[in-house]
Design an enzyme around this catalytic site. Structure first.
Site, PDB file in Angstrom:
ATOM      1  CG  ASP A 142      10.471 -14.926  23.950  1.00 23.14           C
ATOM      2  OD1 ASP A 142      10.580 -15.188  22.739  1.00 23.14           O
ATOM      3  OD2 ASP A 142       9.588 -15.402  24.673  1.00 23.14           O
ATOM      4  CB  CYS A 258      14.447 -28.674  13.565  1.00 27.86           C
ATOM      5  SG  CYS A 258      13.790 -27.358  14.585  1.00 27.86           S
ATOM      6  CB  CYS A 262      21.282 -28.889  13.795  1.00 27.50           C
ATOM      7  SG  CYS A 262      22.361 -27.661  13.045  1.00 27.50           S
TER       8      CYS A 262
HETATM    9  C1  B12 Z   1       7.082 -16.522  17.572  1.00 27.07           C
HETATM   10  C2  B12 Z   1       8.267 -17.301  18.098  1.00 27.07           C
HETATM   11  C3  B12 Z   1       8.211 -18.683  18.021  1.00 27.07           C
HETATM   12  C4  B12 Z   1       7.148 -19.410  17.194  1.00 27.07           C
HETATM   13  C5  B12 Z   1       7.529 -19.288  15.686  1.00 27.07           C
HETATM   14  C6  B12 Z   1       8.995 -19.673  15.410  1.00 27.07           C
HETATM   15  C7  B12 Z   1       9.573 -19.182  14.094  1.00 27.07           C
HETATM   16  N1  B12 Z   1      10.536 -19.938  13.591  1.00 27.07           N
HETATM   17  O1  B12 Z   1       9.166 -18.135  13.582  1.00 27.07           O
HETATM   18  C8  B12 Z   1       7.216 -20.839  17.790  1.00 27.07           C
HETATM   19  C9  B12 Z   1       6.188 -20.955  18.918  1.00 27.07           C
HETATM   20  C10 B12 Z   1       6.974 -21.980  16.804  1.00 27.07           C
HETATM   21  C11 B12 Z   1       8.614 -20.831  18.386  1.00 27.07           C
HETATM   22  C12 B12 Z   1       9.339 -21.979  18.631  1.00 27.07           C
HETATM   23  C13 B12 Z   1      10.603 -21.976  19.188  1.00 27.07           C
HETATM   24  N2  B12 Z   1      11.273 -20.921  19.701  1.00 27.07           N
HETATM   25 CO1  B12 Z   1      10.679 -19.082  19.520  1.00 27.07          CO
HETATM   26  N3  B12 Z   1      10.332 -17.251  19.276  1.00 27.07           N
HETATM   27  C14 B12 Z   1       9.379 -16.629  18.673  1.00 27.07           C
HETATM   28  C15 B12 Z   1       9.619 -15.107  18.721  1.00 27.07           C
HETATM   29  C16 B12 Z   1       8.760 -14.535  19.850  1.00 27.07           C
HETATM   30  C17 B12 Z   1       9.327 -14.369  17.401  1.00 27.07           C
HETATM   31  C18 B12 Z   1       9.931 -15.046  16.156  1.00 27.07           C
HETATM   32  C19 B12 Z   1       9.385 -14.460  14.886  1.00 27.07           C
HETATM   33  O2  B12 Z   1       9.223 -13.259  14.778  1.00 27.07           O
HETATM   34  N4  B12 Z   1       9.108 -15.326  13.904  1.00 27.07           N
HETATM   35  C20 B12 Z   1       8.694 -14.890  12.578  1.00 27.07           C
HETATM   36  C21 B12 Z   1       9.842 -15.179  11.591  1.00 27.07           C
HETATM   37  C22 B12 Z   1       9.434 -14.735  10.178  1.00 27.07           C
HETATM   38  O3  B12 Z   1      10.905 -14.363  12.009  1.00 27.07           O
HETATM   39  P1  B12 Z   1      12.370 -14.990  12.341  1.00 27.07           P
HETATM   40  O4  B12 Z   1      12.259 -16.358  12.817  1.00 27.07           O
HETATM   41  O5  B12 Z   1      13.078 -14.010  13.166  1.00 27.07           O
HETATM   42  O6  B12 Z   1      12.924 -15.108  10.842  1.00 27.07           O
HETATM   43  C23 B12 Z   1      13.749 -14.194  10.224  1.00 27.07           C
HETATM   44  C24 B12 Z   1      14.405 -14.816   9.005  1.00 27.07           C
HETATM   45  O7  B12 Z   1      13.416 -15.455   8.266  1.00 27.07           O
HETATM   46  C25 B12 Z   1      14.963 -13.593   8.389  1.00 27.07           C
HETATM   47  N5  B12 Z   1      15.006 -13.477   6.956  1.00 27.07           N
HETATM   48  C26 B12 Z   1      14.107 -12.867   6.176  1.00 27.07           C
HETATM   49  N6  B12 Z   1      14.536 -12.806   4.912  1.00 27.07           N
HETATM   50  C27 B12 Z   1      15.751 -13.378   4.882  1.00 27.07           C
HETATM   51  C28 B12 Z   1      16.624 -13.588   3.840  1.00 27.07           C
HETATM   52  C29 B12 Z   1      17.823 -14.225   4.117  1.00 27.07           C
HETATM   53  C30 B12 Z   1      18.792 -14.406   2.993  1.00 27.07           C
HETATM   54  C31 B12 Z   1      18.110 -14.703   5.414  1.00 27.07           C
HETATM   55  C32 B12 Z   1      19.345 -15.463   5.700  1.00 27.07           C
HETATM   56  C33 B12 Z   1      17.213 -14.488   6.489  1.00 27.07           C
HETATM   57  C34 B12 Z   1      16.053 -13.819   6.180  1.00 27.07           C
HETATM   58  O8  B12 Z   1      14.146 -12.515   8.791  1.00 27.07           O
HETATM   59  C35 B12 Z   1      13.083 -13.006   9.558  1.00 27.07           C
HETATM   60  C36 B12 Z   1      12.655 -11.848  10.382  1.00 27.07           C
HETATM   61  O9  B12 Z   1      13.796 -11.316  11.077  1.00 27.07           O
HETATM   62  C37 B12 Z   1      11.159 -15.053  19.045  1.00 27.07           C
HETATM   63  C38 B12 Z   1      11.619 -13.855  19.884  1.00 27.07           C
HETATM   64  C39 B12 Z   1      11.711 -12.584  19.050  1.00 27.07           C
HETATM   65  N7  B12 Z   1      11.157 -11.529  19.562  1.00 27.07           N
HETATM   66  O10 B12 Z   1      12.283 -12.594  17.965  1.00 27.07           O
HETATM   67  C40 B12 Z   1      11.386 -16.388  19.804  1.00 27.07           C
HETATM   68  C41 B12 Z   1      12.695 -17.126  19.544  1.00 27.07           C
HETATM   69  C42 B12 Z   1      12.943 -17.108  18.064  1.00 27.07           C
HETATM   70  N8  B12 Z   1      12.389 -18.491  19.960  1.00 27.07           N
HETATM   71  C43 B12 Z   1      13.381 -19.122  20.498  1.00 27.07           C
HETATM   72  C44 B12 Z   1      13.366 -20.494  20.889  1.00 27.07           C
HETATM   73  C45 B12 Z   1      14.455 -20.944  21.830  1.00 27.07           C
HETATM   74  C46 B12 Z   1      12.372 -21.354  20.401  1.00 27.07           C
HETATM   75  C47 B12 Z   1      12.350 -22.892  20.483  1.00 27.07           C
HETATM   76  C48 B12 Z   1      13.706 -23.554  20.366  1.00 27.07           C
HETATM   77  C49 B12 Z   1      11.651 -23.325  21.799  1.00 27.07           C
HETATM   78  C50 B12 Z   1      11.407 -24.839  21.872  1.00 27.07           C
HETATM   79  N9  B12 Z   1      12.409 -25.640  22.130  1.00 27.07           N
HETATM   80  O11 B12 Z   1      10.305 -25.284  21.705  1.00 27.07           O
HETATM   81  C51 B12 Z   1      11.424 -23.234  19.290  1.00 27.07           C
HETATM   82  C52 B12 Z   1      12.237 -23.392  17.999  1.00 27.07           C
HETATM   83  C53 B12 Z   1      11.412 -23.738  16.807  1.00 27.07           C
HETATM   84  C54 B12 Z   1      12.053 -23.214  15.529  1.00 27.07           C
HETATM   85  N10 B12 Z   1      12.609 -24.090  14.732  1.00 27.07           N
HETATM   86  O12 B12 Z   1      12.015 -21.984  15.298  1.00 27.07           O
HETATM   87  C55 B12 Z   1      14.613 -18.229  20.580  1.00 27.07           C
HETATM   88  C56 B12 Z   1      15.587 -18.631  19.464  1.00 27.07           C
HETATM   89  C57 B12 Z   1      17.044 -18.501  19.798  1.00 27.07           C
HETATM   90  C58 B12 Z   1      17.896 -18.883  18.592  1.00 27.07           C
HETATM   91  N11 B12 Z   1      19.073 -19.363  18.855  1.00 27.07           N
HETATM   92  O13 B12 Z   1      17.491 -18.760  17.452  1.00 27.07           O
HETATM   93  C59 B12 Z   1      13.976 -16.783  20.405  1.00 27.07           C
HETATM   94  C60 B12 Z   1      14.858 -15.779  19.710  1.00 27.07           C
HETATM   95  C61 B12 Z   1      13.588 -16.303  21.825  1.00 27.07           C
HETATM   96  C62 B12 Z   1      14.806 -15.820  22.631  1.00 27.07           C
HETATM   97  N12 B12 Z   1      14.834 -14.564  23.030  1.00 27.07           N
HETATM   98  O14 B12 Z   1      15.732 -16.551  22.892  1.00 27.07           O
HETATM   99  N13 B12 Z   1       9.065 -19.557  18.595  1.00 27.07           N
HETATM  100  S1  SF4 Z   2      11.315 -30.181  14.422  1.00 28.57           S
HETATM  101 FE1  SF4 Z   2      11.491 -27.925  14.664  1.00 28.57          FE
HETATM  102  S2  SF4 Z   2       9.984 -27.078  13.253  1.00 28.57           S
HETATM  103 FE2  SF4 Z   2       9.509 -29.254  13.473  1.00 28.57          FE
HETATM  104  S3  SF4 Z   2       7.991 -29.376  15.078  1.00 28.57           S
HETATM  105 FE3  SF4 Z   2       9.972 -29.570  16.106  1.00 28.57          FE
HETATM  106  S4  SF4 Z   2      10.618 -27.468  16.655  1.00 28.57           S
HETATM  107 FE4  SF4 Z   2       8.923 -27.304  15.204  1.00 28.57          FE
HETATM  108  S1  SF4 Z   3      23.021 -27.343   9.259  1.00 26.10           S
HETATM  109 FE1  SF4 Z   3      21.497 -28.792   8.502  1.00 26.10          FE
HETATM  110  S2  SF4 Z   3      20.249 -29.343  10.271  1.00 26.10           S
HETATM  111 FE2  SF4 Z   3      21.406 -27.494  10.826  1.00 26.10          FE
HETATM  112  S3  SF4 Z   3      19.976 -25.815  10.340  1.00 26.10           S
HETATM  113 FE3  SF4 Z   3      21.292 -26.106   8.545  1.00 26.10          FE
HETATM  114  S4  SF4 Z   3      20.132 -27.506   7.245  1.00 26.10           S
HETATM  115 FE4  SF4 Z   3      19.221 -27.626   9.274  1.00 26.10          FE
END
Ligand code: B12
Ligand code: SF4
Ligand code: SF4
Length: 409
Positions: A142, A258, A262
């Protein structure tokens, strides 16, 4: 950079997989370590301001490291990616339908995963080091400057859902991720190419705050973290924006909506974790909001020892509880909120004022409770030094003066 010694590389990955499973990890994959394929998407996310106050994600060096892991581990060649399930129950207890009770996100109902998983990952890294010496590496759960979900997809573990979660087929998304970056090349697993969301939009429709923005033209799932309840209740240190407070409901620490909606997390797929440390503890999820609001520092420290919830600190958690009490709207919450108006923490006083304004605004609030709220808010206002709390008190008094006009926003 190290070499692999004499053992065939595929035999080595099979042994690493086996060792990781012995250490309790549910899934293991291997990915080549190179420049991020999605660095531009990450940079766009930061530029759009979607990281909010999470400055550690937005700094120039933070963006550069995520683009190029060799800045994190010079000579890095491969990544071992692990996943560990944390769901402690298939169905949520009553809290989901009872606004007087607290909903904690699943990941936060037991012990802190950083403390449980990081030592195991380091153990795995050291074990690899003994087998392939010398090996340089870095283990992260993380908190490291790496795109864990991207590495997980590249290691074949799953796909990026529209909810931005990494979803594993047949397993869902209630999984933590961890990565070890290594300076030896290892045979990679095939990347996960397909996405199984199809036309589904349940997460986008279900998010109460509109934080999920759908996929962009490149296919990247996008989120404005500033609107996400997980960010607002855990990462945000100051006041929760007023317009978002009503949308939080009784989710007082993190959010799973969310993921709950799912179809890949339906009860057929969700496995109860065998890791007892992640099983829900007493006095956390489902506890009465009124009781949580009464917590002093000693009780907070006792209840959330070794829990992820300690990250919010007492002041952050009680800020969230005050918001949830305001959303519940019941006059029973008035006494505990009146007491919170005297708390040492301005953050708690200000949100308590908001909650009182919301409750006493309602036409079904008994007149004696309304009068008590007005008297307490006016008394507090006369001695309050904090500018923001004064503003919240004045706004609350304004709300109460319109008592019964219409339902609160
Ligand atoms: C910052 C962060 C948050 C932030 C922002 C979340 C977000 N969605 O970005 C907040 C505080 C909101 C958050 C919430 C949660 N988090 Co968080 N968070 C992080 C953290 C530290 C960084 C994520 C990040 O860099 N976000 C920026 C976005 C841009 O990056 P990304 O999500 O990785 O997105 C990628 C895609 O967009 C992809 N992408 C780009 N272009 C393209 C094109 C295509 C075609 C595709 C398919 C993909 C793609 O590349 C991006 C970069 O790699 C990670 C740990 C880590 N070091 O990665 C944990 C992490 C993502 N979190 C985690 C968890 C468990 C949660 C929560 C469930 C906790 C909770 N219950 O409240 C929620 C889930 C909310 C959600 N829907 O995401 C887990 C997720 C595990 C998993 N199965 O995915 C992680 C990995 C921590 C861990 N080590 O387990 N989190
Ligand atoms: S449904 Fe998912 S994206 Fe929306 S507030 Fe909750 S964790 Fe964040
Ligand atoms: S299957 Fe449906 S609910 Fe699950 S992540 Fe994809 S769009 Fe969201």
């Amino acid at each position: 950079m190290s070499t692999l010694g004499t053992a065939p590389a595929t035999e080595l990955t099979a042994r690493i997989r086996e060792r990781a499973q012995e250490l309790g990890f549910d899934a293991v994959g291997f990915a080549p370590l190179g420049r991020s394929e999605h660095g531009d998407a990450y940079a766009r996310w930061v530029e759009a301001g979607h990281a909010g106050e999470m400055g550690y994600l937005a700094r120039e060096d933070a963006v550069a490291k995520r683009r190029d892991p060799s800045l994190v581990l010079p000579g890095g060649r491969s990544a071992v990616v692990v996943a560990k399930g944390y769901s402690g129950e298939a169905e949520q207890p009553d809290a989901l339908h009872d606004p007087s009770r607290a909903i904690f996100a699943r990941y936060a109902r037991g012990d802190d995963y950083h403390e449980i998983l990081k030592p195991r990952l380091i153990e795995l890294q050291e074990w690899i080091g003994r087998e392939v010496t010398p090996v340089g590496g870095r283990a992260y759960v993380d908190t490291g400057p790496v795109l864990e979900r991207e590495l997980a997809a590249r290691a074949g573990l799953g796909w990026f859902g529209k909810n931005t979660m990494l979803i594993q087929p047949q397993r869902g998304s209630y999984y933590f991720l961890g990565v070890i970056l290594l300076d030896v090349p290892l045979p990679a697993d095939p990347p996960f190419e397909r996405e199984h969301c199809g036309t589904c939009t349940r997460c986008l429709d279900g998010c109460p705050t509109g934080a999920l923005l759908g996929r962009d033209a490149s296919g990247a799932p996008r989120m404005d973290a500033r609107r996400c309840i997980s960010y607002l209740t855990i990462e945000l240190k100051g006041p929760i924006p007023r317009e978002l407070r009503p949308l939080i409901g009784n989710r007082i620490y993190g959010c799973d909506i969310c993921q709950e909606v799912c179809p890949h997390n339906n009860t057929r797929f969700v496995q109860i974790t065998s890791e007892e440390a992640f099983w829900p503890r007493q006095g956390v999820h489902g506890d009465r909001l009124i009781e949580l609001m009464e917590m002093d520092q000693a009780e907070f420290a006792r209840r959330f020892k070794n829990s992820p919830v300690k990250r919010a600190k007492r002041r952050g958690l009680l800020r969230n509880v005050a918001v949830a009490l305001g959303n519940w709207g019941a006059p029973e919450a008035v006494p505990v909120l009146l007491a919170a108006l005297q708390d040492d923490e301005p953050l708690i006083r200000g949100h308590a004022a908001w909650a009182l304004g919301r409750i006493a605004f309602r036409s079904d609030c008994p007149p004696d409770a309304v009068s008590a709220c007005i008297a307490a808010a006016e008394r507090r206002l006369s001695g309050e030094k904090d500018e923001w709390v004064r503003e919240e008190l004045s706004l609350a008094l304004g709300e109460i003066s319109r008592n019964g006009e219409s339902a609160p926003a």
